[in-house]
Design a protein around this motif. Structure first.
Motif, PDB file in Angstrom:
ATOM      1  N   GLU A   1       4.223   3.760  -7.788  1.00  0.00           N
ATOM      2  CA  GLU A   1       4.244   5.225  -7.749  1.00  0.00           C
ATOM      3  C   GLU A   1       2.811   5.797  -7.805  1.00  0.00           C
ATOM      4  O   GLU A   1       2.473   6.712  -7.061  1.00  0.00           O
ATOM      5  CB  GLU A   1       5.057   5.744  -8.935  1.00  0.00           C
ATOM      6  CG  GLU A   1       5.795   7.013  -8.616  1.00  0.00           C
ATOM      7  CD  GLU A   1       6.880   7.307  -9.644  1.00  0.00           C
ATOM      8  OE1 GLU A   1       7.155   8.480  -9.849  1.00  0.00           O
ATOM      9  OE2 GLU A   1       7.414   6.360 -10.257  1.00  0.00           O
ATOM     10  N   PHE A   2       1.985   5.218  -8.690  1.00  0.00           N
ATOM     11  CA  PHE A   2       0.588   5.676  -8.786  1.00  0.00           C
ATOM     12  C   PHE A   2      -0.161   5.399  -7.485  1.00  0.00           C
ATOM     13  O   PHE A   2      -0.949   6.227  -7.039  1.00  0.00           O
ATOM     14  CB  PHE A   2      -0.124   4.993  -9.956  1.00  0.00           C
ATOM     15  CG  PHE A   2       0.163   5.622 -11.289  1.00  0.00           C
ATOM     16  CD1 PHE A   2      -0.149   6.952 -11.523  1.00  0.00           C
ATOM     17  CD2 PHE A   2       0.749   4.901 -12.306  1.00  0.00           C
ATOM     18  CE1 PHE A   2       0.124   7.538 -12.749  1.00  0.00           C
ATOM     19  CE2 PHE A   2       1.031   5.475 -13.531  1.00  0.00           C
ATOM     20  CZ  PHE A   2       0.717   6.799 -13.750  1.00  0.00           C
ATOM     21  N   GLU A   3       0.089   4.228  -6.901  1.00  0.00           N
ATOM     22  CA  GLU A   3      -0.547   3.916  -5.609  1.00  0.00           C
ATOM     23  C   GLU A   3      -0.199   4.979  -4.581  1.00  0.00           C
ATOM     24  O   GLU A   3      -1.061   5.484  -3.864  1.00  0.00           O
ATOM     25  CB  GLU A   3      -0.066   2.550  -5.098  1.00  0.00           C
ATOM     26  CG  GLU A   3      -0.786   1.372  -5.699  1.00  0.00           C
ATOM     27  CD  GLU A   3      -0.218   0.053  -5.197  1.00  0.00           C
ATOM     28  OE1 GLU A   3      -0.728  -0.985  -5.613  1.00  0.00           O
ATOM     29  OE2 GLU A   3       0.760   0.063  -4.414  1.00  0.00           O
ATOM     30  N   GLY A   4       1.096   5.324  -4.553  1.00  0.00           N
ATOM     31  CA  GLY A   4       1.559   6.322  -3.587  1.00  0.00           C
ATOM     32  C   GLY A   4       0.961   7.699  -3.841  1.00  0.00           C
ATOM     33  O   GLY A   4       0.702   8.454  -2.901  1.00  0.00           O
ATOM     34  N   LEU A   5       0.738   8.011  -5.128  1.00  0.00           N
ATOM     35  CA  LEU A   5       0.197   9.335  -5.466  1.00  0.00           C
ATOM     36  C   LEU A   5      -1.286   9.445  -5.160  1.00  0.00           C
ATOM     37  O   LEU A   5      -1.756  10.430  -4.593  1.00  0.00           O
ATOM     38  CB  LEU A   5       0.409   9.609  -6.967  1.00  0.00           C
ATOM     39  CG  LEU A   5       1.821   9.942  -7.398  1.00  0.00           C
ATOM     40  CD1 LEU A   5       1.935   9.855  -8.909  1.00  0.00           C
ATOM     41  CD2 LEU A   5       2.198  11.336  -6.918  1.00  0.00           C
ATOM     42  N   MET A   6      -2.032   8.402  -5.551  1.00  0.00           N
ATOM     43  CA  MET A   6      -3.492   8.503  -5.430  1.00  0.00           C
ATOM     44  C   MET A   6      -4.023   7.992  -4.094  1.00  0.00           C
ATOM     45  O   MET A   6      -5.091   8.386  -3.673  1.00  0.00           O
ATOM     46  CB  MET A   6      -4.146   7.743  -6.587  1.00  0.00           C
ATOM     47  CG  MET A   6      -3.937   8.490  -7.897  1.00  0.00           C
ATOM     48  SD  MET A   6      -4.563   7.643  -9.323  1.00  0.00           S
ATOM     49  CE  MET A   6      -3.426   6.329  -9.518  1.00  0.00           C
ATOM     50  N   PHE A   7      -3.257   7.111  -3.472  1.00  0.00           N
ATOM     51  CA  PHE A   7      -3.655   6.602  -2.148  1.00  0.00           C
ATOM     52  C   PHE A   7      -2.445   6.749  -1.219  1.00  0.00           C
ATOM     53  O   PHE A   7      -1.791   5.749  -0.885  1.00  0.00           O
ATOM     54  CB  PHE A   7      -4.093   5.136  -2.259  1.00  0.00           C
ATOM     55  CG  PHE A   7      -5.155   4.907  -3.300  1.00  0.00           C
ATOM     56  CD1 PHE A   7      -6.483   5.218  -3.044  1.00  0.00           C
ATOM     57  CD2 PHE A   7      -4.825   4.411  -4.555  1.00  0.00           C
ATOM     58  CE1 PHE A   7      -7.460   5.017  -4.011  1.00  0.00           C
ATOM     59  CE2 PHE A   7      -5.796   4.207  -5.523  1.00  0.00           C
ATOM     60  CZ  PHE A   7      -7.115   4.514  -5.255  1.00  0.00           C
ATOM     61  N   PRO A   8      -2.123   7.993  -0.836  1.00  0.00           N
ATOM     62  CA  PRO A   8      -0.862   8.225  -0.116  1.00  0.00           C
ATOM     63  C   PRO A   8      -0.744   7.437   1.173  1.00  0.00           C
ATOM     64  O   PRO A   8       0.362   7.105   1.593  1.00  0.00           O
ATOM     65  CB  PRO A   8      -0.874   9.724   0.177  1.00  0.00           C
ATOM     66  CG  PRO A   8      -2.037  10.294  -0.529  1.00  0.00           C
ATOM     67  CD  PRO A   8      -2.909   9.203  -1.023  1.00  0.00           C
ATOM     68  N   SER A   9      -1.869   7.131   1.817  1.00  0.00           N
ATOM     69  CA  SER A   9      -1.766   6.433   3.099  1.00  0.00           C
ATOM     70  C   SER A   9      -1.847   4.911   2.950  1.00  0.00           C
ATOM     71  O   SER A   9      -1.919   4.195   3.939  1.00  0.00           O
ATOM     72  CB  SER A   9      -2.866   6.926   4.040  1.00  0.00           C
ATOM     73  OG  SER A   9      -4.122   6.750   3.455  1.00  0.00           O
ATOM     74  N   TRP A  10      -1.865   4.402   1.728  1.00  0.00           N
ATOM     75  CA  TRP A  10      -1.931   2.944   1.498  1.00  0.00           C
ATOM     76  C   TRP A  10      -0.549   2.333   1.616  1.00  0.00           C
ATOM     77  O   TRP A  10       0.361   2.849   1.001  1.00  0.00           O
ATOM     78  CB  TRP A  10      -2.524   2.669   0.119  1.00  0.00           C
ATOM     79  CG  TRP A  10      -2.339   1.281  -0.394  1.00  0.00           C
ATOM     80  CD1 TRP A  10      -1.326   0.812  -1.189  1.00  0.00           C
ATOM     81  CD2 TRP A  10      -3.200   0.162  -0.171  1.00  0.00           C
ATOM     82  NE1 TRP A  10      -1.495  -0.503  -1.485  1.00  0.00           N
ATOM     83  CE2 TRP A  10      -2.641  -0.936  -0.869  1.00  0.00           C
ATOM     84  CE3 TRP A  10      -4.382  -0.036   0.550  1.00  0.00           C
ATOM     85  CZ2 TRP A  10      -3.216  -2.198  -0.868  1.00  0.00           C
ATOM     86  CZ3 TRP A  10      -4.952  -1.296   0.536  1.00  0.00           C
ATOM     87  CH2 TRP A  10      -4.383  -2.355  -0.159  1.00  0.00           C
ATOM     88  N   PRO A  11      -0.319   1.276   2.303  1.00  0.00           N
ATOM     89  CA  PRO A  11      -1.228   0.685   3.267  1.00  0.00           C
ATOM     90  C   PRO A  11      -1.084   1.379   4.623  1.00  0.00           C
ATOM     91  O   PRO A  11       0.017   1.538   5.112  1.00  0.00           O
ATOM     92  CB  PRO A  11      -0.766  -0.766   3.346  1.00  0.00           C
ATOM     93  CG  PRO A  11       0.678  -0.731   2.947  1.00  0.00           C
ATOM     94  CD  PRO A  11       0.911   0.492   2.130  1.00  0.00           C
ATOM     95  N   GLU A  12      -2.236   1.763   5.173  1.00  0.00           N
ATOM     96  CA  GLU A  12      -2.219   2.499   6.430  1.00  0.00           C
ATOM     97  C   GLU A  12      -1.789   1.571   7.578  1.00  0.00           C
ATOM     98  O   GLU A  12      -1.114   1.986   8.502  1.00  0.00           O
ATOM     99  CB  GLU A  12      -3.614   3.055   6.699  1.00  0.00           C
ATOM    100  CG  GLU A  12      -3.617   4.323   7.514  1.00  0.00           C
ATOM    101  CD  GLU A  12      -4.981   4.987   7.451  1.00  0.00           C
ATOM    102  OE1 GLU A  12      -5.039   6.134   6.981  1.00  0.00           O
ATOM    103  OE2 GLU A  12      -5.982   4.369   7.857  1.00  0.00           O
ATOM    104  N   ARG A  13      -2.245   0.328   7.489  1.00  0.00           N
ATOM    105  CA  ARG A  13      -1.872  -0.680   8.490  1.00  0.00           C
ATOM    106  C   ARG A  13      -1.540  -1.970   7.756  1.00  0.00           C
ATOM    107  O   ARG A  13      -1.552  -2.012   6.532  1.00  0.00           O
ATOM    108  CB  ARG A  13      -3.050  -0.938   9.444  1.00  0.00           C
ATOM    109  CG  ARG A  13      -3.468   0.292  10.177  1.00  0.00           C
ATOM    110  CD  ARG A  13      -4.535  -0.038  11.181  1.00  0.00           C
ATOM    111  NE  ARG A  13      -5.198   1.193  11.555  1.00  0.00           N
ATOM    112  CZ  ARG A  13      -6.309   1.628  11.003  1.00  0.00           C
ATOM    113  NH1 ARG A  13      -6.895   0.931  10.071  1.00  0.00           N
ATOM    114  NH2 ARG A  13      -6.848   2.768  11.394  1.00  0.00           N
TER     115      ARG A  13
END
Lengths: 500, 182
Positions: free
Chosen positions: A342-354
């Motif tokens: 959830e934190f990954e999604g909040l702080m790095f919304p485009s992770w993983p971009e590819r």
């Protein structure tokens, strides 16, 4: 509200007196100690010194309180302060990185709280307002971070009782998890502290024990003497148990009712991460999500057994350098798999971009690390050889080589990174594992480092500097390091959005 | 399993790494000779001062204690350490000079330094918070200055380009101001 210059709450004066007294004592304690040891004859000087100190403290606090005013005007926070040197500080609101509200016991008694404001321009917090009514502090924080409107500020009662009202709750520590957090603290430092204390005060302790011993009835003395070997054996266990208890108690007091939630808003620039915690010293922290620069998950062997990490989130801060230095810090314990995603999604919304690419240090890193560690431990083997003869030296050298080899292998296996071409997630460590994640669009500088031997071997290090910490990719092959450097450089140069 | 140390082109289809703008290290602008003179001067002065600092006490001991003098081990240790440091420093200065250079691109500035350990640091213009041109007495005498570029935070990301001609430093600064919004 806040448009006209205003002072702190009157209680701020009391807190300032305490603060001034503390700084005065801290800077002049050797003088007081010297006066004290002058003896009775010169006791009056000691009293004079204390009196003068008290008067200076009081006057300093009153003048500081009277001079300190703040107000908001044209998207800037204007602060006037200082007694002998008068400061006029203007802080543009968009440069504010984090605002934390804190409330200690005294402040709770009078229903006021302190406000700390952090910009990226100073090593600590830029500005501290010692006393503001709770609602005013939250309203000011909302204005400073431009994220919440005055009328939406939650009242203190709602804050205290907020079990279900917080939107998008990410982490909430229940009592069993809180106890686990306490149990997974670093007890070694506390055990060391306890042993150090015992050694320092062994003289006094021995006197106290002797005195108590005299008072114990003879029957019990015999029993105690009989049990003395057991007491001797158990004493380390008791010290360890007490250390663990202290850790648990401090964790419970610090993280009591910890809650982390996200202030949702349609505008991504207004989304903010909130944290409230604390039993005696209540803290309410707020960091806008788009201002987060550097994130680190870390765990120890014990925390891995419990299945959680400690999460450090940093906004831009002049202290830089990670968890131990400068600025206001947001640390969230007991973050397991779900909240991590959830934190990954909040702080790095485009992770993983590819699709993710894994990067590992070259095998050279393992050999180099082993060689360096063997060199470090070799004097021990040499000493063993000189003291106990060459067979012992050889055994010690063999042991050192095997141990450092195992260590280097574990380190090499534990060091890796993944990237999607925009972010990098760097894993390091063996017993103490760390994972640092940064967004390349927020980088401040990219550093490529290579010594002559590494150049021959075709390896290099890459360091990504953000405004609040670094991420290091060690021992990459030179061609990969250069590709990654160019990619990161292209990402940061092509980014036009807000980054701080 | 694929070799993880190599970026797999099929895993990253949207980025053509070869087409990315590269830091062309062959195109670095060397620093002016005036700065080299200053570095030689500093090295020479340090050579003399530190040399005197260890030789003088030993000579004094020699005069005090007559023919016996200070133990030979002291001479060897101090002399060896001093010679080692000076040789390595001299080597680093001599070999490191051609490595020093800077590159100003449209959106960032790159600085390379060091022979034994080479560092190449790139700082994007958009991340520079403020800049400073510094000129000491030696710089005034020989005609060079340092350009310091400060970024946000203090995680070691500030860039210091020493030994620039003042005119170049001012030009870079102007370019920086013009490009800051890019």
């Amino acid at each position: 509200m806040f448009e006209r210059p205003q002072r702190q709450h009157a209680l701020g004066l009391l807190i300032l007196i305490g603060w001034q007294a503390q700084s005065l004592v801290r800077s002049t304690w050797p003088v007081f100690v010297a006066f004290y040891f002058q003896g009775d004859r010169d006791a009056r000087f000691f009293i004079w010194a204390i009196s003068v100190g008290c008067i200076l403290t009081f006057m300093g606090a009153v003048l500081h309180f009277a001079r300190f005013t703040f107000h908001l005007e044209a998207d800037q926070l204007h602060v006037r302060k200082g007694v002998l040197v008068r400061d006029k500080v203007n802080i543009p609101l968009d440069r504010i990185q984090a605002v934390h509200v804190e409330q200690n016991l005294l402040q709770r008694l009078f229903k006021v709280c302190g406000l700390k404001i952090d910009t990226a321009g100073s090593a600590g917090s830029e500005l501290t307002i010692h006393a503001l009514p709770w609602d005013d502090a939250h309203a000011l924080r909302g204005r400073l971070l431009q994220s919440i409107q005055d009328e939406e500020v939650e009242s203190s009662e709602a804050q205290q009782a907020s079990d279900t009202s917080e939107p998008n709750l990410v982490v909430r520590l229940d009592t069993p998890t809180l106890l686990k957090v306490g149990l997974s603290q670093n007890h070694l430092s506390k055990i060391g502290f306890a042993i150090g204390g015992l050694l320092t005060f062994q003289g006094i302790a021995w006197e106290v024990v002797s005195e108590l011993w005299q008072r114990v009835p003879s029957l019990y003395r015999t029993v105690l003497l009989f049990l003395s070997p057991l007491i001797l054996v158990l004493s380390p266990v008791v010290i360890a148990a007490v250390s663990v208890l202290i850790s648990v108690a401090t964790s419970v007091v610090k993280h009591w009712k910890l809650r982390v939630w996200v202030e949702a808003d349609e505008d991504p620039a207004k989304r903010a991460l909130h944290l409230t915690q604390g039993l005696l010293n209540r803290q309410s922290m707020q960091v806008p999500l788009h201002k987060v620069q550097w994130v680190m998950w870390e765990n120890t062997w014990i925390r891995r057994q419990f299945g959680f990490d400690t999460l450090h989130i940093r906004q831009a801060s002049a202290g830089g350098g990670g968890p131990t230095v400068g600025g206001l810090k947001l640390t969230i314990p007991a973050v397991d798999g779900g909240p991590t995603r959830e934190f990954e999604g909040l702080m790095f919304p485009s992770w993983p971009e590819r699709d993710l690419v894994t990067l590992r240090p070259m095998p050279y890193a393992f050999w180099m690390r082993w060689f360096k560690r063997v060199l470090l431990w070799a004097p021990l083997a040499l000493a063993a050889g000189i003291a106990l003869g060459w067979p012992a030296g050889m055994v010690a050298l063999g042991g050192c080589t095997a141990w450092t080899g195992f260590w280097a292998r574990a380190w090499h296996r534990g060091t890796w990174a993944t990237t999607d071409g925009r972010h990098v997630s760097v894993h390091r460590g063996w017993l103490f594992r760390k994972r640092v994640m940064v967004d390349w669009t927020k980088l401040q500088a990219i550093q490529f480092t290579q010594n002559r031997i590494q150049a021959r071997r075709g390896v290099a290090h890459l360091t990504f500097h953000t405004a609040s910490g670094v991420a290091v990719l060690p021992y990459l092959s030179t061609s990969v390091a250069l590709q990654i450097r160019d990619l990161a450089s292209a990402q940061v140069n092509s980014h036009h959005g807000a980054w701080m | 399993m694929n070799d993880p140390t190599v970026i797999q082109p099929d895993l990253n289809p949207l980025v053509d790494v070869a087409s990315l703008p590269r830091v062309e290290e062959d195109c670095l602008t060397p620093l002016p000779r005036a700065y080299a003179k200053a570095r030689i001067l500093v090295y020479g002065l340090s050579f003399v001062v530190t040399g005197v600092a260890w030789v003088a006490p030993c000579l004094w001991l020699l005069m005090q204690e007559g023919e016996q003098g200070p133990p030979a081990a002291l001479w060897w240790t101090l002399g060896g350490a001093w010679t080692g440091v000076m040789v390595l420093w001299g080597l680093e200065e001599h070999m490191g000079w051609p490595m020093r250079g800077f590159l100003v691109r449209e959106r960032d500035v790159v600085y390379r330094s060091g022979w034994w350990t080479t560092q190449v640091v790139a700082v994007p213009f958009s991340r520079i918070q403020h800049s400073e041109i510094q000129q000491g007495p030696l710089g005034k005498l020989l005609g060079f200055c340092s350009l310091k570029l400060f970024t946000a935070g203090a995680s070691g990301a500030n860039l210091n380009i020493p030994g620039l001609p003042p005119e170049t430093a001012r030009n870079i600064r102007q370019l920086l101001e013009a490009n800051q919004g890019v």
